[in-house]
Design an enzyme around this catalytic site. Structure first.
Site, PDB file in Angstrom:
ATOM      1  N   ASP A 199      -1.020  -6.108   0.174  1.00  0.00           N
ATOM      2  CA  ASP A 199      -1.424  -5.456   1.423  1.00  0.00           C
ATOM      3  C   ASP A 199      -2.928  -5.274   1.470  1.00  0.00           C
ATOM      4  OD1 ASP A 199       0.776  -4.900   3.033  1.00  0.00           O
ATOM      5  OD2 ASP A 199       1.292  -3.075   1.930  1.00  0.00           O
ATOM      6  N   GLU A 224      -1.401  -5.243   8.996  1.00  0.00           N
ATOM      7  CA  GLU A 224      -0.535  -4.582   9.981  1.00  0.00           C
ATOM      8  C   GLU A 224      -1.159  -4.641  11.371  1.00  0.00           C
ATOM      9  OE1 GLU A 224       0.366  -0.580   8.742  1.00  0.00           O
ATOM     10  OE2 GLU A 224       1.039  -1.220   6.767  1.00  0.00           O
ATOM     11  N   LYS A 231      -1.123  -9.308   3.405  1.00  0.00           N
ATOM     12  CA  LYS A 231      -0.364  -8.748   4.546  1.00  0.00           C
ATOM     13  C   LYS A 231      -1.265  -7.775   5.298  1.00  0.00           C
ATOM     14  CE  LYS A 231       3.377  -5.912   3.850  1.00  0.00           C
ATOM     15  NZ  LYS A 231       2.967  -4.630   4.453  1.00  0.00           N
ATOM     16  N   GLU A 269       9.244  -4.249  10.491  1.00  0.00           N
ATOM     17  CA  GLU A 269       9.733  -2.996   9.885  1.00  0.00           C
ATOM     18  C   GLU A 269      10.331  -2.107  10.968  1.00  0.00           C
ATOM     19  OE1 GLU A 269       7.058  -1.002   7.206  1.00  0.00           O
ATOM     20  OE2 GLU A 269       8.301   0.802   7.140  1.00  0.00           O
ATOM     21  N   ASP A 278       0.844  -1.203   0.000  1.00  0.00           N
ATOM     22  CA  ASP A 278       0.000   0.000   0.000  1.00  0.00           C
ATOM     23  C   ASP A 278       0.880   1.255   0.000  1.00  0.00           C
ATOM     24  OD1 ASP A 278       0.827  -0.148   2.613  1.00  0.00           O
ATOM     25  OD2 ASP A 278      -1.170   0.044   3.508  1.00  0.00           O
ATOM     26  N   SER A 279       2.194   1.061  -0.007  1.00  0.00           N
ATOM     27  CA  SER A 279       3.129   2.177  -0.259  1.00  0.00           C
ATOM     28  C   SER A 279       2.820   2.799  -1.622  1.00  0.00           C
ATOM     29  CB  SER A 279       4.588   1.692  -0.224  1.00  0.00           C
ATOM     30  OG  SER A 279       4.761   0.574  -1.063  1.00  0.00           O
TER      31      SER A 279
HETATM   32  O1  KIV Z   1       3.596  -1.073   1.590  1.00  0.00           O
HETATM   33  C1  KIV Z   1       4.779  -1.426   1.586  1.00  0.00           C
HETATM   34  O2  KIV Z   1       5.539  -1.182   0.644  1.00  0.00           O
HETATM   35  C2  KIV Z   1       5.278  -2.166   2.739  1.00  0.00           C
HETATM   36  C3  KIV Z   1       6.762  -2.320   2.870  1.00  0.00           C
HETATM   37  C4  KIV Z   1       7.375  -1.071   3.348  1.00  0.00           C
HETATM   38  C5  KIV Z   1       7.122  -3.474   3.738  1.00  0.00           C
HETATM   39  O3  KIV Z   1       4.520  -2.583   3.558  1.00  0.00           O
END
Ligand code: KIV
Length: 263
Positions: free
Chosen positions: A83, A113, A111, A180, A44-45
């Protein structure tokens, strides 16, 4: 070769390090996957590096499903990790509904969080055939609670809590953990305490795998570069070369050195 959970467990058992790199479209997914990156992270970056937001919070399930489908088309056998975005898994029922959309778009593992509070959600997802990676330490969706993008687990009590949370998430069924921005000794302790593969970013050299944001390893984008980021394009001269150099550096253990870790 198709990478799956079994392959990741074998890497952990044999001590061979593996790589993960963010990927958001078919072309870069093709390049990274053919360079030997084992996991393509549909992070989600993308809210920051593609959409230009100042955090990951505005990203939607629709965005993630769209980009997952793009990555799937370019993928050459890597595992696709997607994510679940902010507030798409705030209850187990909501998580199941949104997880189905992301798996149907092409993800192999999702993934999420958080810490031990995720246990019920993880059990529900994994029992229904959806592999889960639990992202701990600096969790960017919590930036407003954390007060910024800061190293986590520096004090003894917080570090011990993180070890307990990792064990709880593994017991709940998490298939992979991601740490992280945690000090290297804590990441080492967690990696040795759990049986599941552990991926690190800014977590030192002792996790089973490493992950970085693609734009960071290519040295592109505005803003401050975190300490754990290395520009692999500078030394290799091509994008495919940069991806291969990253894979090689992780496999041989030359990355991340102390310079790119928190003590
Ligand atoms: O969203 C992302 O790119 C991430 C990484 C920083 C691990 O979760």
């Amino acid at each position: 070769m198709n990478i799956n959970l079994h392959t990741l467990r074998q890497f952990k058992a044999s001590g061979e390090k593996f790589t993960c790199l963010t990927s958001y479209d078919a072309t870069f997914a093709y390049e990274a996957s053919s360079a030997g990156v084992e996991i393509l992270l549909l992070g989600d970056s993308l809210g920051m590096v593609l959409q230009g937001h100042d955090s990951t919070l505005p990203v939607t399930v629709k965005d993630m499903a769209y980009h997952t489908a793009c990555v799937k088309r370019g993928n050459q056998g890597s595992m696709i990790m997607t994510d679940m975005p902010f507030m798409s898994y705030s209850t187990p029922a909501q998580a199941m509904e949104n997880a189905a959309k992301l798996m149907q778009a092409g993800a192999h593992i999702l993934k999420i969080e958080g810490s031990a509070w995720l246990s019920e959600t993880i059990s529900m997802l994994t029992e229904r055939g959806i592999p889960v990676c639990a992202h701990m330490g600096l969790t960017p969706q919590f930036v407003n609670k954390l007060g910024g993008y800061k190293v986590q687990g520096r004090d003894e009590q917080q570090a011990e809590q993180m070890v307990q949370d990792a064990l709880a998430l593994e017991a709940a069924g998490a298939d992979v953990l991601l740490l992280e921005c945690v000090p290297s000794p804590l990441a080492k302790k967690i990696t040795e305490s759990v049986k599941v593969p552990v991926i690190g970013i800014g977590a030192g050299p002792d996790t089973d795998g490493q992950v970085l944001v693609m734009h960071d390893i290519l040295g592109i984008g505005a803003g401050r570069r975190p300490k754990f980021v290395k520009n692999f394009l500078a030394e290799s001269g091509s994008i495919q070369g940069a991806f291969k150099a990253y894979v090689d550096a992780v496999k041989t253990g030359s990355f991340p050195s102390e310079e790119y870790s928190f003590s």
